[in-house]
Design an enzyme around this catalytic site. Structure first.
Site: not given
Lengths: 156, 580
Positions: B159, B250, B265, B272, B280, B325, B338
């Site tokens: 100061c 988390c 976890c 990973c 992965h 789906c 599809c």
């Protein structure tokens, strides 16, 4: 300038310390460094004149100092207004690569110490050249926090 | 809607059972693909014991490689998940250890450890070689446990006021500042974040470190809590034996080593350990880096081509896929197709040589502009093929994850309607968890497949596994989306249960095969043996009931490479011949 010196600020407020520094600076004027303050006490423009006997002798450059709210815990933002000097630690956008403006700032340092450091950085230069990595940085707006900067030779 | 007593009972049971069901229950805290029994321990009877078995008590309490149960495979070793309190205890144990070995204050020990990247050995080595140099480097040259007081008033450098002696404080270095300014400086450092454990004295060029003891006496409680959090965070970031769970919000930390590929976890996130991203397998961390980079670069092209909506191949109505789906039915014209290949669903079956033939990229597919079919375009097509399927499974995974709450509601409704017990409706939850897992793995099989050279036996084998897993996953997805009315029938339930198990078997087969280097050359009889027809997971299986599915499961196991050494050798020899 006088209106800033006449005001009273509370201790612990950034303006308190800035005002004190401004007073000290004006009381000990330096030929190569002239300070000007506009409406906001926390924005200074310092006119830097290259020291005699150096490659920047007589050349005038303007440095803009902006003091943050938590000054002096945090350093002021300091950069050259256009046109900046051609120096290996000064980017063409005006930013200055200097450890004191980032990693190594300590709160008992002052704006005048920074200005003197920048002046001496210019004075010690042997040639006018821009930083090697200028192209990477030149398009950024100047004056951002130097939080994660790597300094070329550990200081600048 | 009024809440009937039965619902309240249901939700009570739900809470009670919640933590013990699904993946966690079978493996405790360890996640492994090598669980041979493969039984989903729905009741969770053993989970208590298993958790205790893994309770961690490392006397050394360091970041040194953590003693773990012997690794069952390189793909998924054991991994211990701990909370902030246990982590803090581990860090303190390490600090206390150094403190007593070197006979220094714990805060000084912490500064030393921080400087030497929490490596106990280098701290002890450096300190014993040259204590002064080590102390200087760590910023504790003039360390004192308490703040210094001044005998006279001075100018505070912060100061810039003259301050009376009683308001001045200093670290061991003796640079005095007024208490208020010093505190403000420390608070501001903590607000800056991560770097705050490395705060030094406010004096220009003074190397003295502001250690934890000073933060404790100077800063307010909330700031101190933030400081301690950052201190803990930097500890984890630096130590290679720890990894924060990347799950959103988390705070758990995994302890393990970098050979770990998948770590589960307590929050449910599977990640990973090596790279800290979502688990992965079968793709490698390196593949993931290049893939993510590529997706970033290609994203605009890909997005332009792969818009979120598609036109019904029959009536051209815009359709947005919002179910898991790939078997789509147009609401407008009832046409079934599809989603992946946009072909009629009727063509997806045994008569086309496979129920779900949409996972293979055929480089010979003729392009519209054949004359400018340059390499670049072919490459883009190839990429898009993989990206589209990657993205598709990614979205399906997210959808299935979001379904969790809906599934619990469905389970409760099912209980209400026919008075089943809670345990009887668990199959829906288990199936959905398996779907999430399969979608995740399938997603990454397209990254792995993208980097697998075309036209090799390995790739053919891999795609074979991928196709199996994909068709069973799709069918499981379709099955579990059926109306609750259907699930009143016992055979429908057991069909879901069986398909969940079969799908899991295929998942294990795929991962095991990749781990074995895709060396299984039994592929010949797998591809031509016509078993695909037998295990066809179409509506036929639904009609035939559990027996058919059981058979499929049997087939699934058959593709599993034998574990004994002789079998492996024979396989290797055969594959050598096949290549020559």
């Amino acid at each position: 300038m006088q209106k800033h010196l006449g005001k009273e600020f509370r201790r612990g407020n950034a303006n308190f310390r800035v005002q004190k520094e401004l007073r000290e600076w004006l009381a000990n004027p330096t030929e190569n460094l002239q300070v000007a303050v506009g409406d906001n006490i926390r924005v200074w423009v310092v006119t830097l004149t290259g020291a005699k006997g150096t490659i920047f002798a007589g050349e005038k450059y303007k440095l803009k100092f902006t003091f943050p709210m938590d000054y002096p815990s945090k350093p002021p933002s300091v950069y050259f207004l256009q046109p900046p000097p051609r120096h290996e630690h000064v980017y063409t956008n005006g930013d200055i690569c200097l450890n004191l403006l980032g990693r190594d700032w300590r709160p008992n340092m002052t704006a005048s110490m920074l200005a003197l450091s920048i002046l001496s950085m210019l004075s010690s230069a042997r040639e006018k050249k821009i930083p090697q990595d200028n192209h990477v940085h030149a398009d950024n707006p100047p004056g951002k926090e130097q939080a994660n900067w790597l300094y070329h030779d550990d200081r600048c | 809607m009024a809440i009937s007593p039965s619902i309240i009972t249901g939700s009570h049971v739900l809470k009670h059972r919640h933590g013990m069901s699904g993946m966690e229950s079978s493996d405790g805290e360890e996640y492994t693909y090598q669980d041979e029994s493969g039984e989903e321990d729905v009741g969770g009877v053993e989970s208590q014991e298993e958790e205790e078995e893994y309770s961690y008590s490392d006397g050394e309490g360091g970041c040194a490689p953590v003693p773990l149960p012997p690794p069952s495979s390189s793909m998924a070793d054991g991994c211990k998940v701990i909370d902030a309190d246990e982590l803090r205890a581990t860090m303190s144990a390490l600090i206390d250890d150094i403190s007593s070995v070197l006979a220094i204050h714990p805060c000084a020990a912490a500064a030393l450890l921080r400087h030497y990247n929490w490596n106990k050995e280098s701290v002890i080595d450096s300190f014993c070689t040259d204590p002064d140099q080590a102390k200087e480097k760590a910023g504790i040259m003039r360390f004192v446990p308490d703040l210094q007081t001044s005998d006279k008033g001075r100018l505070c450098g912060i100061c810039r006021e003259d301050v009376p002696a009683e308001a001045l404080v200093a670290l061991g270095c003796g640079h005095f500042f007024c208490r208020g300014c010093f505190t403000q400086y420390l608070v501001s450092k903590v607000e800056e974040g991560m770097g705050c454990p490395l705060t030094r004295c406010p004096e220009y060029r003074c190397p003295e470190m502001v250690t934890e003891n000073f933060f404790r006496v100077l800063v307010p409680h909330a700031t101190l809590a933030a400081y301690l959090r950052y201190s803990l965070k930097s500890f984890v970031d630096i130590c290679s034996a720890f990894r924060w769970c990347p799950g959103r919000g988390c705070d758990f930390v995994a302890m393990g080593n970098s050979s770990l590929r998948a770590c589960l976890c307590k929050c449910g996130m599977l990640f990973c350990f090596r790279c800290g991203e979502e688990a992965h397998v079968p793709a490698s961390c390196e593949d993931m880096v290049t893939w993510v980079e590529k997706c970033k670069n290609e994203s605009e092209t890909a997005n332009w081509i792969l818009a979120n909506t598609r036109k019904c191949p029959k009536c051209a109505t815009r359709i947005e896929k919002n179910q898991g789906c790939n078997h789509m039915t147009c609401r407008q014209c009832k046409f079934e197709f599809c989603w992946i290949c946009m072909g009629p669903w009727t063509e997806h079956g045994a008569n086309t040589g496979g129920y779900y033939k949409c996972n293979k990229y055929d480089p010979s597919t003729p392009t519209k502009d054949e004359q400018d079919g340059a390499k670049a375009k072919a490459e883009l097509d190839r990429y898009l093929h993989y990206y589209q399927r990657y993205d598709n499974h990614h979205k399906a995974q997210e959808y299935a994850t979001k379904q969790e709450e809906e599934i619990e509601r469905r389970m409760m409704r099912l209980q209400e309607t026919d008075g089943s017990r809670w345990i009887d409706v668990q199959f829906l939850k288990v199936a959905n968890e398996k779907l999430v897992e399969c979608r995740r793995v399938l997603k990454y099989t397209y990254v792995f497949g993208y980097y697998l050279p075309e036209g090799t036996a390995r790739k053919r084998l891999f795609e074979h596994h991928q196709e199996n897993l994909e068709k069973f996953t799709e069918h499981l997805s379709w099955l579990s989306e059926q109306s609750l009315e259907e699930f009143k029938k016992e055979e429908k339930r057991s069909e879901v249960v069986n398909y969940t198990r079969v799908t899991e078997t295929f998942l294990k087969n795929l991962l095991k095969s990749v781990e074995d280097g895709l060396m299984d050359e039994d592929g010949e009889d797998m591809e031509e043996g016509g078993w695909e027809g037998k295990s066809e997971p179409g509506r036929r299986a639904g009609a035939a009931g559990g027996g058919q599915v059981g058979e499929a499961a049997e087939e699934g196991r058959r593709t599993l490479p034998s574990r004994d050494g002789a079998g492996g050798g024979a396989r290797a020899r055969r594959s050598g011949v096949a290549r020559a």
